[in-house]
Design an enzyme around this catalytic site. Structure first.
Site, PDB file in Angstrom:
ATOM      1  N   GLU A  87      -5.028   7.452   7.239  1.00 45.02           N
ATOM      2  CA  GLU A  87      -4.051   8.532   7.271  1.00 45.02           C
ATOM      3  C   GLU A  87      -4.670   9.763   6.626  1.00 45.02           C
ATOM      4  OE1 GLU A  87      -1.023   7.724   8.609  1.00 45.02           O
ATOM      5  OE2 GLU A  87       0.325   9.328   7.937  1.00 45.02           O
TER       6      GLU A  87
ATOM      7  N   GLU B 255       0.851  -1.193   0.000  1.00 45.53           N
ATOM      8  CA  GLU B 255       0.000   0.000   0.000  1.00 45.53           C
ATOM      9  C   GLU B 255       0.881   1.235   0.000  1.00 45.53           C
ATOM     10  OE1 GLU B 255      -2.548  -0.182   3.422  1.00 45.53           O
ATOM     11  OE2 GLU B 255      -3.681  -1.885   2.652  1.00 45.53           O
TER      12      GLU B 255
ATOM     13  N   ARG C 294      -1.863   9.879  11.245  1.00 48.74           N
ATOM     14  CA  ARG C 294      -2.679   8.695  11.523  1.00 48.74           C
ATOM     15  C   ARG C 294      -3.994   9.132  12.138  1.00 48.74           C
ATOM     16  NH1 ARG C 294      -0.634   3.199  12.789  1.00 48.74           N
ATOM     17  NH2 ARG C 294      -2.467   1.854  12.699  1.00 48.74           N
TER      18      ARG C 294
ATOM     19  N   ARG D  87      -2.501   9.121  16.491  1.00 49.30           N
ATOM     20  CA  ARG D  87      -1.687   7.935  16.751  1.00 49.30           C
ATOM     21  C   ARG D  87      -1.406   7.781  18.239  1.00 49.30           C
ATOM     22  NH1 ARG D  87       3.819   5.996  14.292  1.00 49.30           N
ATOM     23  NH2 ARG D  87       4.674   5.093  16.181  1.00 49.30           N
TER      24      ARG D  87
ATOM     25  N   LYS E 179       2.423   4.451   1.375  1.00 45.69           N
ATOM     26  CA  LYS E 179       2.597   4.947   2.740  1.00 45.69           C
ATOM     27  C   LYS E 179       2.415   6.456   2.689  1.00 45.69           C
ATOM     28  CE  LYS E 179       5.520   4.724   6.801  1.00 45.69           C
ATOM     29  NZ  LYS E 179       5.339   6.088   7.257  1.00 45.69           N
TER      30      LYS E 179
ATOM     31  N   PHE F 287      -7.038   2.590   5.432  1.00 49.38           N
ATOM     32  CA  PHE F 287      -6.361   1.332   5.152  1.00 49.38           C
ATOM     33  C   PHE F 287      -6.826   0.183   6.039  1.00 49.38           C
ATOM     34  CE2 PHE F 287      -3.246   4.037   7.488  1.00 49.38           C
ATOM     35  CZ  PHE F 287      -3.183   3.342   8.680  1.00 49.38           C
TER      36      PHE F 287
ATOM     37  N   LYS G  26       7.191  -1.330   6.803  1.00 54.15           N
ATOM     38  CA  LYS G  26       7.330  -0.089   6.050  1.00 54.15           C
ATOM     39  C   LYS G  26       8.655  -0.081   5.303  1.00 54.15           C
ATOM     40  CE  LYS G  26       8.752   2.106  10.293  1.00 54.15           C
ATOM     41  NZ  LYS G  26       8.423   3.005  11.368  1.00 54.15           N
TER      42      LYS G  26
ATOM     43  N   ARG H 189       4.058  -3.548  17.396  1.00 50.69           N
ATOM     44  CA  ARG H 189       4.884  -3.306  16.219  1.00 50.69           C
ATOM     45  C   ARG H 189       5.453  -4.649  15.782  1.00 50.69           C
ATOM     46  NH1 ARG H 189       6.981   1.144  14.261  1.00 50.69           N
ATOM     47  NH2 ARG H 189       6.882   2.409  16.130  1.00 50.69           N
TER      48      ARG H 189
HETATM   49  P1  AMP Z   1       6.065   5.007  11.028  1.00 48.52           P
HETATM   50  O1  AMP Z   1       5.276   6.117  11.667  1.00 48.52           O
HETATM   51  O2  AMP Z   1       7.262   5.481  10.265  1.00 48.52           O
HETATM   52  O3  AMP Z   1       6.324   3.883  11.997  1.00 48.52           O
HETATM   53  O4  AMP Z   1       5.143   4.353   9.907  1.00 48.52           O
HETATM   54  C1  AMP Z   1       3.888   3.826  10.209  1.00 48.52           C
HETATM   55  C2  AMP Z   1       2.845   4.875   9.947  1.00 48.52           C
HETATM   56  O5  AMP Z   1       2.627   5.027   8.549  1.00 48.52           O
HETATM   57  C3  AMP Z   1       1.509   4.524  10.475  1.00 48.52           C
HETATM   58  O6  AMP Z   1       1.393   4.832  11.837  1.00 48.52           O
HETATM   59  C4  AMP Z   1       0.573   5.365   9.630  1.00 48.52           C
HETATM   60  O7  AMP Z   1       0.409   6.632  10.262  1.00 48.52           O
HETATM   61  C5  AMP Z   1       1.346   5.599   8.352  1.00 48.52           C
HETATM   62  N1  AMP Z   1       0.736   5.005   7.146  1.00 48.52           N
HETATM   63  C6  AMP Z   1       0.585   5.645   5.974  1.00 48.52           C
HETATM   64  N2  AMP Z   1       0.017   4.870   5.065  1.00 48.52           N
HETATM   65  C7  AMP Z   1      -0.212   3.662   5.646  1.00 48.52           C
HETATM   66  C8  AMP Z   1      -0.781   2.428   5.196  1.00 48.52           C
HETATM   67  N3  AMP Z   1      -1.226   2.264   3.940  1.00 48.52           N
HETATM   68  N4  AMP Z   1      -0.848   1.416   6.093  1.00 48.52           N
HETATM   69  C9  AMP Z   1      -0.385   1.566   7.363  1.00 48.52           C
HETATM   70  N5  AMP Z   1       0.160   2.703   7.832  1.00 48.52           N
HETATM   71  C10 AMP Z   1       0.251   3.749   6.992  1.00 48.52           C
END
Ligand code: AMP
Length: 589
Positions: free
Chosen positions: A304, A252, A259, A274, A254, A345, A428, A422
């Site tokens: 998001e 998907e 969030r 979040r 990102k 999502f 990611k 997590r």
């Molecule tokens: P990170 O904040 O770097 O740990 O990345 C995870 C975050 O990416 C999640 O908490 C979401 O806010 C964001 N995100 C954006 N697009 C997506 C998606 N398609 N699926 C899950 N998380 C996503």
């Protein structure tokens, strides 16, 4: 049943004296087992320096100045003296303790301070607002300090000023509860599960004390109460992802936004961040859009929120809406100027049913069934593939479309929604660099788009091109919608009128259909964040990659009309290619 606050204060002082986590947990466990079940939620909140779970958003944080007044009243020492002590000791709790020790006249009737009394007064202090609230707060605190023993005063003052700082985290409380009420690791896991679905430690503690583990097992998702979000692990490339969760993987986009966990029902309408803060009032537009798109009765969605440029339709960096706080009027204005698109999502609850144990594919199907896409509510763009090349292309496209990268999602029956965890069910993959352009560009106006909202009646964005001397053509590189002052914007149609034509000029190569076309004449100076490969823009098409041209990302008008330049003096595609190759890679994170 009530409990002496002294018991609580003593436990706190033991915790303060203790350096090891194991002993700290034990002291807490002792305290929790001694606490009457009806009071346990309150004792848990107080221990965390709070009155409610975080998501309720009520904070203790009485101003020092008011606390000093209350200490002065209760101790009989002057405010000046209290301030002097504060300067010397640096902690108002210790000051209150010392001040009460110096109290000369002892009261005749010594009342004991109870947990109910402390909690009750703190609650009234936290909720006091409006005229006279400062005096009321002082009185409520002085009342407690009048009865308090010196040690109790230490903690009451630290709590009320928002500085209890025992170093007890949510996880420590979970451990202590497990120790207090049942000793096994399996129990700890069950308690943690309940906490992830209903992150209110006070509530969980109380259920555990009153109904035991059986009660805790029944704790599930409740509409209106935030669920701790599922989080993603990280890997560095597509190969690693396939190795970990292949052979078939969902990818998907990102989105680089904020969030949002959206709770929607007849009475409940909420958006949590979040970190589970209630941000509903900052995004009234998003809530309304979800209500329109959702076809069921009750649901909790995960998604998001991403700001978009109304005029170019492009996704913007999140910073532009991060200040959507403050007064209602400001929010209304911002909602209009910088609207937000919600990319959904996941769905974790629907019409009374918890969906977290259902696999990802099924949740996605349900999501697509109960939400119809609208302009403002979309599904996260995705592919499901076994093909690494397809996955890499999807990643490249995600970057071009203004995303940070992709989130790979595991398929199969075990791909449940793991609240608060997590793990590798979601992975990611972000690009690890950002480009920096050293130079400005001089681009030619070849088209324009009709303005919307605030820009009605003028142009919302211009279609800009670079010059290709070989073909003697103007090839498009971006839509330009930012950097104009209101006056400049208002004047654009008049300024460009002399060049307007009713069709695309023969020397313009554009795949994009503009609303208005111009004879290439006017040159504007533009800065951009970077130059990227693009499937839609025509500049330098096929020169670097088949089927792709070059585009300027996040372009902005510098304010300089390059009237000194003819359109043929604009940045050439050769220069663009050089700029693309020479961009400085700036490593992020
Ligand atoms: P990170 O904040 O770097 O740990 O990345 C995870 C975050 O990416 C999640 O908490 C979401 O806010 C964001 N995100 C954006 N697009 C997506 C998606 N398609 N699926 C899950 N998380 C996503």
């Amino acid at each position: 049943m009530d409990m002496l606050f002294e018991e609580v204060a003593k436990a706190y002082s033991q915790i303060e004296a203790e350096s090891g986590r194991i002993n700290m947990t034990k002291i807490l466990a002792d305290l929790f087992s001694k606490t009457p079940p009806d009071l346990l939620d309150k004792v848990v909140y107080l221990t965390l320096g709070k009155l409610y779970p975080d998501y309720v958003g009520v904070e203790l944080g009485m101003a020092d100045r008011l606390a000093i007044k209350a200490i002065s009243i209760a101790s009989g020492l002057s405010e000046g003296e209290i301030e002097r002590m504060y300067k010397e000791m640096g902690d108002l709790g210790s000051v209150a303790e010392a001040a009460l020790k110096r109290k000369t006249q002892m009261a005749f009737f010594v009342e004991d301070l109870t947990v109910q009394k402390v909690y009750g007064n703190l609650e009234r202090i936290a909720k006091a607002t409006g005229a006279g609230s400062q005096d009321r707060k002082i009185r409520l605190l002085a009342e407690l300090l009048n009865i308090a023993k010196p040690l109790e005063a230490r903690y009451i003052v630290r709590m009320v000023t928002g500085r209890l700082r025992l170093g007890v985290a949510d996880m420590t409380v979970l451990d202590a509860l497990a120790v207090a009420f049942a000793m096994t690791k399996a129990v700890r896991e069950k308690i943690e599960r309940a906490y992830n679905l209903h992150p209110d430690l006070g509530y969980i503690a109380k259920v555990l004390a009153k109904e035991g583990l059986e009660g805790v097992e029944k704790i599930g998702i409740t509409l209106g109460i935030p669920v701790r979000p599922m989080l993603a692990e990280r890997l560095k490339n597509i190969d690693e992802i396939f190795e970990k969760i292949g052979p078939r993987v969902a990818f998907e986009y990102k989105y680089d936004g904020m969030r949002a966990q959206i709770h929607i029902g007849e009475k409940v309408k909420m958006i949590y961040s979040r970190r589970l803060e209630n941000v509903t009032h900052q995004f009234p537009d998003v809530l309304k859009a979800v209500e329109e798109a959702f076809q069921g009765r009750e649901a909790i969605f995960d998604g998001e929120m991403v700001p978009v440029d109304v005029n170019t339709g492009e996704l913007l960096p999140f910073q532009v809406v991060s200040h959507r706080r403050g007064r209602k009027y400001d929010i209304e204005k911002m909602v209009e100027e910088i609207p937000v698109i919600l990319f959904l999502f996941d769905i974790i609850y629907l019409d009374g049913e918890d969906l977290t144990m259902k696999p990802y594919e099924e949740r996605r199907e349900i999501l697509e069934r109960v939400v119809k896409e609208t302009e403002k509510v979309r599904y996260a763009h995705r592919i499901v593939t076994e093909d690494k090349l397809e996955a890499q292309n999807f990643m490249d496209q995600a970057i071009l479309d203004g995303c940070e990268g992709v989130v790979a999602k595991k398929l199969g029956p075990d791909a449940i929604y793991r609240a608060g965890v997590r793990g590798f069910l979601w992975i990611k993959y972000k690009r690890d660099y950002q480009m920096e352009l050293g130079d400005t560009l001089d681009l030619v106006v070849v088209g324009a788009f009709a303005g919307k909202g605030k820009r009605k009646g003028t142009y919302g964005a211009l279609l800009m091109a670079a010059y290709n001397p070989e073909r003697d053509m103007f090839e498009t590189v971006c839509k330009l919608g930012t950097g104009f002052s209101d006056e400049e914007l208002a004047e654009l149609p008049k300024k460009l009128e002399p060049y307007r034509i009713d069709h695309k000029h023969p020397r313009v190569d554009s795949q994009i259909e503009a609303d208005f076309w111009f004879v290439p004449s006017v040159v504007l100076e533009v800065v951009g964040a970077e130059i990227t490969l693009s499937p839609v823009h025509t500049a330098a098409r096929d020169k670097l990659r088949k089927g792709a041209g070059l585009a300027v990302r996040f372009p902005r008008f510098t304010g300089r009309w390059r009237t000194d330049k003819k359109p043929e003096d604009a940045t050439t595609i050769q220069e663009l290619i050089e700029m693309y190759k020479n961009q400085v890679k700036k490593v992020v994170e």
